[in-house]
Design an enzyme around this catalytic site. Sequence first.
Site, PDB file in Angstrom:
ATOM      1  N   LYS A   1      58.555 -22.929  60.360  1.00 35.02           N
ATOM      2  CA  LYS A   1      59.278 -24.075  60.057  1.00 35.02           C
ATOM      3  C   LYS A   1      58.596 -25.524  60.153  1.00 35.02           C
ATOM      4  CE  LYS A   1      62.709 -24.743  63.266  1.00 35.02           C
ATOM      5  NZ  LYS A   1      63.486 -24.737  64.470  1.00 35.02           N
TER       6      LYS A   1
ATOM      7  N   LYS B   1      55.690 -21.198  74.733  1.00 33.85           N
ATOM      8  CA  LYS B   1      55.012 -22.249  75.002  1.00 33.85           C
ATOM      9  C   LYS B   1      53.929 -22.299  76.051  1.00 33.85           C
ATOM     10  CE  LYS B   1      58.847 -25.478  73.424  1.00 33.85           C
ATOM     11  NZ  LYS B   1      59.622 -26.409  74.067  1.00 33.85           N
TER      12      LYS B   1
ATOM     13  N   LYS C   1      56.598 -31.307  63.784  1.00 34.29           N
ATOM     14  CA  LYS C   1      55.880 -32.556  63.848  1.00 34.29           C
ATOM     15  C   LYS C   1      54.420 -32.197  64.477  1.00 34.29           C
ATOM     16  CE  LYS C   1      55.900 -37.207  65.817  1.00 34.29           C
ATOM     17  NZ  LYS C   1      54.608 -36.991  66.548  1.00 34.29           N
TER      18      LYS C   1
END
Length: 334
Positions: free
Chosen positions: A197, A114, A200
């Site tokens: 995957k 991240k 959103k």
Amino acid sequence: MRVLSGIQPTGNLHLGNYLGAIRNWVKMQDEMDATSACFFFLADLHSITVTEERETRIRNVREMAAALIACGIDADRSVLFNQARVPAHAEMAWLLNGTARIGWLNRMTQFKDKAGKNREGASIGLFVYPVLQAADILLYQATHVPVGEDQKQHLELTRDIATKFNTDFGVELFTLPDPYIPKESARIMSLRDGTAKMSKSDPSEMSRISLTDDDDAIAQKIRKAKTDPEPLPELASALEGRPEALNLVGIYATLTETTPDAVCAQFAGQGFGAFKPALAEVLIETLRPIRERFVALKDDDTALDAILVKGAEKARAVAQPTLDAAYDALGLMR
């Protein structure tokens, strides 16, 4: 058995969330006996690692609560709450920061993923949020935590922190949680890329089915989902190297509670021109009642807040003895 799981309140749920985790939460809730308990929380304290407008964060928490309830989480049988209403989470995280080690956190792959190349500019919260995650679990003496592949490392860290705290202070305070692996666990991939995957964060709305999509939108997204020109084989093993085809077959199998082999046998020799309408129909019939319940509840702030307040009261009552014992073990007088 005491199960705890949390979810980031980042807007509407999509099909990957529902089939990958939430449906299993509902099954766990339904299978619990009188001596067991499920705790499901909205991780709003975790959400502050990213910048978000105040009103957006509030709305996201309420809408995620509505979505979970629409999916089948029953606030009378499970404890549903948002983290920020239980200050013990933040308090315990600070106490555990004294036990956790920088070397342990440096090994957390999610932070590396991240933070990327902006490691020096990343939030401290992003670095230490696995410690808050450990506090979330240990506060409730959770025996089991549903985890996916990306969270197994964090559960191992939780066990390491619990073991070190218990050993350092000569107590048997924290339960060492075990991973809960559902009998049926679906990994739902993007409709545009069968190797990624469903997420959103994907800029393309066509990559995912949102639980708020209407019937026409669902049918359109399935119709335009990426596939290949080959017909479906008799066995799922023959789908190797065809990730988009495997993903759609997997979605159908999960929704109908069957197996990919059974789906292939049913549609063997047929192309996606025949399979996609059948998949769209199953999706529409599954998601329509969830969407209708969500729409009816999502703007009822009074009802949603009452549910979250009630859940937080239950959570505080369970968490407080563990928090008090941690303070006492550390010699912190209050």
